[in-house]
Design an enzyme around this catalytic site. Sequence first.
Site, PDB file in Angstrom:
ATOM      1  N   CYS A   1     -23.878 -41.364 117.457  1.00  0.00           N
ATOM      2  CA  CYS A   1     -24.535 -42.366 117.092  1.00  0.00           C
ATOM      3  C   CYS A   1     -24.210 -43.210 118.101  1.00  0.00           C
ATOM      4  O   CYS A   1     -23.104 -43.160 118.431  1.00  0.00           O
ATOM      5  CB  CYS A   1     -24.064 -42.607 115.731  1.00  0.00           C
ATOM      6  SG  CYS A   1     -24.326 -41.797 114.331  1.00  0.00           S
ATOM      7  N   ASP A   2     -24.780 -44.217 118.135  1.00  0.00           N
ATOM      8  CA  ASP A   2     -24.573 -45.505 119.241  1.00  0.00           C
ATOM      9  C   ASP A   2     -25.887 -46.653 118.783  1.00  0.00           C
ATOM     10  O   ASP A   2     -26.933 -46.259 118.298  1.00  0.00           O
ATOM     11  CB  ASP A   2     -25.099 -45.211 120.662  1.00  0.00           C
ATOM     12  CG  ASP A   2     -24.250 -46.005 121.578  1.00  0.00           C
ATOM     13  OD1 ASP A   2     -22.973 -45.986 121.517  1.00  0.00           O
ATOM     14  OD2 ASP A   2     -24.853 -47.105 121.933  1.00  0.00           O
ATOM     15  N   SER A   3     -25.236 -47.856 118.789  1.00  0.00           N
ATOM     16  CA  SER A   3     -26.138 -49.135 118.462  1.00  0.00           C
ATOM     17  C   SER A   3     -26.231 -49.923 119.594  1.00  0.00           C
ATOM     18  O   SER A   3     -25.147 -50.022 120.185  1.00  0.00           O
ATOM     19  CB  SER A   3     -25.598 -49.381 117.194  1.00  0.00           C
ATOM     20  OG  SER A   3     -25.500 -48.579 115.893  1.00  0.00           O
TER      21      SER A   3
ATOM     22  N   GLY B   1     -29.035 -44.862 117.294  1.00  0.00           N
ATOM     23  CA  GLY B   1     -29.359 -43.375 117.653  1.00  0.00           C
ATOM     24  C   GLY B   1     -28.693 -42.507 116.759  1.00  0.00           C
ATOM     25  O   GLY B   1     -27.547 -42.642 116.891  1.00  0.00           O
TER      26      GLY B   1
ATOM     27  N   LYS C   1     -23.271 -38.074 123.118  1.00  0.00           N
ATOM     28  CA  LYS C   1     -22.003 -37.889 122.526  1.00  0.00           C
ATOM     29  C   LYS C   1     -21.778 -36.768 121.522  1.00  0.00           C
ATOM     30  O   LYS C   1     -20.942 -36.070 121.605  1.00  0.00           O
ATOM     31  CB  LYS C   1     -21.865 -39.321 121.514  1.00  0.00           C
ATOM     32  CG  LYS C   1     -21.724 -40.551 122.336  1.00  0.00           C
ATOM     33  CD  LYS C   1     -21.570 -41.540 121.282  1.00  0.00           C
ATOM     34  CE  LYS C   1     -21.383 -43.001 122.102  1.00  0.00           C
ATOM     35  NZ  LYS C   1     -21.185 -44.073 121.225  1.00  0.00           N
TER      36      LYS C   1
END
Length: 183
Positions: A69-71, A106, A50
Amino acid sequence: MLLLASASPARRRLLEQAAIPHRVQVSGVDEDAISHPEPAQLVQLLARAKAQAVRDAFRDASISAVLGCDSVLAFEGEVFGKPADAAEAIERWRRMRGAWGALHTGHCLISAAGEERLAAVTTRVLFANLSDAEIESYVATGEPLQCAGGFALEGRGGCLVERLDGCFSNVIGLSLPWLRQWL
């Protein structure tokens, strides 16, 4: 100014509440095309993809860094992103009730000079032991369908979490202590 490579309204609110000047540019990354068996590695790969997808925005001199970001929620060896539909959200909640999961987020921060900081922050989450009626009522609100793991700590789902072990804001989608350290 920070450029957030995320469509998440929760991440935007966290940055606003922390008074961090930012703009948003959605990355358009195909998240389904990225995989890894380890949740902490997966979220780092997604966050990096991203951030890298929008880093050409550095042509704008006001941008000092890009944040991707990623979750995901790891539960009993399985990775839970956003539920596909209400039935999947109900099934997950029935499994999660009264148990611990691990929410991994992340973070990838790329400076205008090209320096990259990459990390996964993990927070353990203890879910309340809900009745079937409580689960169905919560899923009927639609909130769980918009969130990794099927719950929003900052929303109605906040009262369905008994305990956290780790960073509170990380569960919402962005570890503010991590970001503060690297800004």
